[in-house]
Design a protein around this motif. Structure first.
Motif, PDB file in Angstrom:
ATOM      1  N   ALA A 172       0.829  -1.210   0.000  1.00 49.76           N
ATOM      2  CA  ALA A 172       0.000   0.000   0.000  1.00 49.76           C
ATOM      3  C   ALA A 172       0.860   1.255   0.000  1.00 49.76           C
ATOM      4  CB  ALA A 172      -0.941   0.005   1.209  1.00 49.76           C
ATOM      5  N   LYS A 173       1.945   1.229   0.763  1.00 48.05           N
ATOM      6  CA  LYS A 173       2.797   2.425   0.894  1.00 48.05           C
ATOM      7  C   LYS A 173       3.804   2.567  -0.241  1.00 48.05           C
ATOM      8  CE  LYS A 173       4.908   3.703   4.577  1.00 48.05           C
ATOM      9  NZ  LYS A 173       4.739   4.960   5.280  1.00 48.05           N
ATOM     10  N   GLY A 174       4.100   1.443  -0.919  1.00 44.80           N
ATOM     11  CA  GLY A 174       5.207   1.457  -1.864  1.00 44.80           C
ATOM     12  C   GLY A 174       6.512   1.584  -1.109  1.00 44.80           C
ATOM     13  N   ARG A 175       6.584   0.914   0.050  1.00 47.12           N
ATOM     14  CA  ARG A 175       7.749   1.054   0.937  1.00 47.12           C
ATOM     15  C   ARG A 175       8.820   0.029   0.603  1.00 47.12           C
ATOM     16  NH1 ARG A 175       7.917   2.958   6.715  1.00 47.12           N
ATOM     17  NH2 ARG A 175       9.453   1.792   7.892  1.00 47.12           N
ATOM     18  N   PRO A 176      10.111   0.447   0.569  1.00 46.03           N
ATOM     19  CA  PRO A 176      11.184  -0.531   0.320  1.00 46.03           C
ATOM     20  C   PRO A 176      11.180  -1.599   1.414  1.00 46.03           C
ATOM     21  CG  PRO A 176      12.038   1.731   0.326  1.00 46.03           C
ATOM     22  CD  PRO A 176      10.628   1.798   0.818  1.00 46.03           C
TER      23      PRO A 176
ATOM     24  N   PRO B 104       3.742   1.578  10.261  1.00 45.34           N
ATOM     25  CA  PRO B 104       4.527   2.744   9.862  1.00 45.34           C
ATOM     26  C   PRO B 104       3.580   3.924   9.729  1.00 45.34           C
ATOM     27  CG  PRO B 104       3.949   1.478   7.934  1.00 45.34           C
ATOM     28  CD  PRO B 104       3.319   0.768   9.115  1.00 45.34           C
ATOM     29  N   SER B 105       4.110   5.100   9.419  1.00 45.12           N
ATOM     30  CA  SER B 105       3.251   6.242   9.154  1.00 45.12           C
ATOM     31  C   SER B 105       2.397   5.938   7.916  1.00 45.12           C
ATOM     32  CB  SER B 105       4.096   7.495   8.926  1.00 45.12           C
ATOM     33  OG  SER B 105       5.149   7.220   8.033  1.00 45.12           O
ATOM     34  N   ALA B 106       1.140   6.433   7.916  1.00 48.66           N
ATOM     35  CA  ALA B 106       0.166   6.031   6.895  1.00 48.66           C
ATOM     36  C   ALA B 106       0.196   6.931   5.663  1.00 48.66           C
ATOM     37  CB  ALA B 106      -1.240   6.009   7.506  1.00 48.66           C
ATOM     38  N   ASN B 107       1.405   7.152   5.132  1.00 52.88           N
ATOM     39  CA  ASN B 107       1.580   7.946   3.910  1.00 52.88           C
ATOM     40  C   ASN B 107       2.164   7.048   2.828  1.00 52.88           C
ATOM     41  OD1 ASN B 107       3.838   8.325   6.046  1.00 52.88           O
ATOM     42  ND2 ASN B 107       4.907   8.484   4.075  1.00 52.88           N
ATOM     43  N   ARG B 108       2.056   7.487   1.565  1.00 47.21           N
ATOM     44  CA  ARG B 108       2.824   6.823   0.511  1.00 47.21           C
ATOM     45  C   ARG B 108       4.292   7.074   0.806  1.00 47.21           C
ATOM     46  NH1 ARG B 108       1.363   3.332  -3.505  1.00 47.21           N
ATOM     47  NH2 ARG B 108       2.389   4.525  -5.154  1.00 47.21           N
TER      48      ARG B 108
ATOM     49  N   PRO C  70       5.154  13.470   3.009  1.00 44.38           N
ATOM     50  CA  PRO C  70       5.063  13.875   4.416  1.00 44.38           C
ATOM     51  C   PRO C  70       4.106  12.961   5.172  1.00 44.38           C
ATOM     52  CG  PRO C  70       4.810  15.782   2.945  1.00 44.38           C
ATOM     53  CD  PRO C  70       4.761  14.557   2.083  1.00 44.38           C
ATOM     54  N   SER C  71       4.409  12.673   6.430  1.00 43.48           N
ATOM     55  CA  SER C  71       3.525  11.808   7.229  1.00 43.48           C
ATOM     56  C   SER C  71       2.174  12.485   7.427  1.00 43.48           C
ATOM     57  CB  SER C  71       4.165  11.519   8.586  1.00 43.48           C
ATOM     58  OG  SER C  71       5.348  10.791   8.407  1.00 43.48           O
ATOM     59  N   PRO C  72       1.111  11.680   7.565  1.00 45.84           N
ATOM     60  CA  PRO C  72      -0.239  12.248   7.682  1.00 45.84           C
ATOM     61  C   PRO C  72      -0.590  12.623   9.125  1.00 45.84           C
ATOM     62  CG  PRO C  72      -0.356   9.860   7.494  1.00 45.84           C
ATOM     63  CD  PRO C  72       1.099  10.214   7.486  1.00 45.84           C
TER      64      PRO C  72
ATOM     65  N   VAL D  40       5.054  15.246  14.686  1.00 45.99           N
ATOM     66  CA  VAL D  40       6.189  14.533  14.093  1.00 45.99           C
ATOM     67  C   VAL D  40       6.242  13.143  14.737  1.00 45.99           C
ATOM     68  CG1 VAL D  40       7.600  16.528  13.470  1.00 45.99           C
ATOM     69  CG2 VAL D  40       7.862  15.497  15.735  1.00 45.99           C
ATOM     70  N   GLU D  41       6.928  12.214  14.064  1.00 46.94           N
ATOM     71  CA  GLU D  41       6.944  10.834  14.520  1.00 46.94           C
ATOM     72  C   GLU D  41       7.691  10.670  15.843  1.00 46.94           C
ATOM     73  OE1 GLU D  41       8.026  12.001  11.746  1.00 46.94           O
ATOM     74  OE2 GLU D  41       7.132  10.986  10.018  1.00 46.94           O
ATOM     75  N   SER D  42       7.563   9.453  16.379  1.00 47.61           N
ATOM     76  CA  SER D  42       8.230   9.129  17.642  1.00 47.61           C
ATOM     77  C   SER D  42       9.744   9.178  17.495  1.00 47.61           C
ATOM     78  CB  SER D  42       7.812   7.724  18.081  1.00 47.61           C
ATOM     79  OG  SER D  42       8.226   6.764  17.127  1.00 47.61           O
TER      80      SER D  42
ATOM     81  N   THR E   5      14.832   9.450   0.864  1.00 52.48           N
ATOM     82  CA  THR E   5      14.219  10.771   0.772  1.00 52.48           C
ATOM     83  C   THR E   5      12.853  10.659   1.433  1.00 52.48           C
ATOM     84  OG1 THR E   5      15.225  10.950  -1.376  1.00 52.48           O
ATOM     85  CG2 THR E   5      13.635  12.639  -0.792  1.00 52.48           C
ATOM     86  N   HIS E   6      12.493  11.663   2.174  1.00 54.85           N
ATOM     87  CA  HIS E   6      11.339  11.536   3.040  1.00 54.85           C
ATOM     88  C   HIS E   6      10.614  12.846   3.155  1.00 54.85           C
ATOM     89  CE1 HIS E   6      11.999   7.738   5.258  1.00 54.85           C
ATOM     90  NE2 HIS E   6      10.756   7.942   5.606  1.00 54.85           N
ATOM     91  N   TYR E   7       9.382  12.775   3.530  1.00 56.11           N
ATOM     92  CA  TYR E   7       8.641  13.961   3.984  1.00 56.11           C
ATOM     93  C   TYR E   7       8.596  15.067   2.931  1.00 56.11           C
ATOM     94  CZ  TYR E   7      10.549  11.562   8.101  1.00 56.11           C
ATOM     95  OH  TYR E   7      10.955  10.618   8.996  1.00 56.11           O
TER      96      TYR E   7
HETATM   97 MG    MG Z   1       7.316   7.124   7.934  1.00 62.04          MG
END
Ligand code: MG
Ligand code: TXA
Length: 358
Positions: free
Chosen positions: A63-67, A150-154, A158-160, A187-189, A241-243
């Motif tokens: 769903a996220k396209g996460r590595p 994980p954070s619920a973003n693609r 940026p995290s949602p 911001v995340e933990s 690359t993030h956020y």
């Molecule tokens: Mg994240």
């Protein structure tokens, strides 16, 4: 189809009350069935799945396209769940849990065999946290299994911090979203590895280094957080690359007047190239920027002196630049003290290394 359930973000809502409301029961049911469901935590929205099932966890990565080499955090709803996911807890880990759980702190610990191998990307350690949000705690307790989230973003976005952000990224890709309003910390933990001594911060976040040092003494910092660092971060996720907003973000640091002048020059040039421009400003500079014709979209993340507010608004502001189709953005920088370390870390990642000192 993505199902959306709204839950009143009422301060009167206790975990016990929430566990019996139909939205939570339905969502927990889907989680038990091996589906993925997004839910609010006090930091950002998480995308949850049963942490003991590779089949369920695989859906998060899809769903996220996460590595797949980037491990997920396991969320627990009560201390009794800890022993099912982690073992040989070091004393400093225990002290941190006592001080900061439930809360925005993820602790890296030796894992147990029950944790699905996809969760930890094959590592022998697992990141565990107990979130400080009644809806998150209720859904985990009701599901009855530890929840990888994980954070619920693609991946890369940026995290949602709202359910609307989750839907922008993941509508049609996940079974459901529990809408519990905007998150608090923003911001995340913080991620801290306690399998080494002194423990080391792998990702700055909602709990500051200063707060942890007051409890366990010296806390080290991953060298990749030093300004201008070239080291590869040890948290696998921090190397990506993030956020990032879709527009090109540049951070400009230095003496305030000179920095502003540089930012104006950059905006002017971008405009000459036909780009829509934006400024990531603070309350203190908002009125200045409103007078500058070079800036098309001016968004404040809050006051320079209120880092909690800045953390809370940062991701929504980055997403707003996308909504307004801004192509070139210049941004102010903030102190690195306290929560500022997390804020600056996310901003630097969002800028993908485009930082100018004047
Ligand atoms: Mg994240
Ligand atoms: O606030 C948060 O932490 C949110 C909410 C939903 O709880 N979750 C979150 O998860 O930010 P995620 O997957 O976006 O970030 C997890 C970070 C990544 O940088 C990952 O590489 C690191 O934690 N991590 C997870 N397990 C690890 C491990 N065993 N060793 C080192 N780093 C780990």
């Amino acid at each position: 189809m993505t199902k959306v359930w709204s839950v009143d973000n009422d301060v009167e809502n206790t975990v016990e009350k929430l566990r019996s409301c139909t939205q939570i029961v339905d969502a927990a049911h889907l989680l038990r069935d091996g589906e993925v469901v997004a839910f609010p935590t006090e930091t950002v929205y998480g995308l949850g799945a049963n942490a003991c099932s590779n089949e369920a966890v695989e859906k998060i990565f899809l769903a996220k396209g996460r590595p797949s080499d980037n491990p997920l955090i396991v969320h627990i709803g009560a201390m009794e769940q800890l022993s099912s996911v982690a073992q040989d807890i070091p004393a400093k880990g225990k002290q941190l849990m006592d001080a900061f759980w439930p809360g925005p702190l993820t602790i890296i610990l030796p894992k147990t065999d029950r944790v699905a191998s996809l969760v930890t990307a094959g590592l022998a350690s697992v990141g565990v946290r107990m979130p400080d949000h009644p809806i998150a705690l209720a859904i985990i307790e009701e599901a009855g299994v530890p929840i990888a989230a994980p954070s619920a973003n693609r991946s890369g976005r940026p995290s949602p911090t709202t359910a609307a952000h989750v839907l922008t990224d993941l509508e049609g890709r996940v079974a459901g979203v529990l809408d519990g309003g905007a998150t608090g910390v923003g911001v995340e933990s913080t991620v801290i590895d306690v399998t080494v001594d002194p423990p080391i911060i792998l990702r700055p976040g909602g709990i500051t280094r200063e707060q942890m040092e007051a409890v366990i003494g010296t806390v080290a910092l991953d060298p990749s957080f030093q300004v201008g660092a070239v080291e590869t971060p040890r948290a696998p996720g921090m190397k990506y690359t993030h956020y990032a907003p879709e527009g090109e973000l540049w951070l400009v640091t230095g003496e305030a007047g000179q920095a502003r002048e540089k930012m104006r020059d950059m905006l002017r040039e971008a405009k000459q190239h036909g780009q829509k421009t934006g400024v990531l400003a603070s309350e203190e500079t908002l009125s200045y920027w409103k007078l500058q014709p070079e800036a098309d979209v001016i968004l404040s993340v809050g006051s320079q002196s209120d880092l909690e507010e800045v953390a809370q608004r940062l991701y929504a502001v980055l997403r707003e630049f996308d909504e307004q189709k801004v192509q070139f953005i210049v941004g102010e920088t903030f102190t690195r003290d306290g929560l500022g370390m997390a804020v600056m870390n996310r901003l630097e990642k969002a800028a993908g290394g485009r930082i100018l000192s004047v």
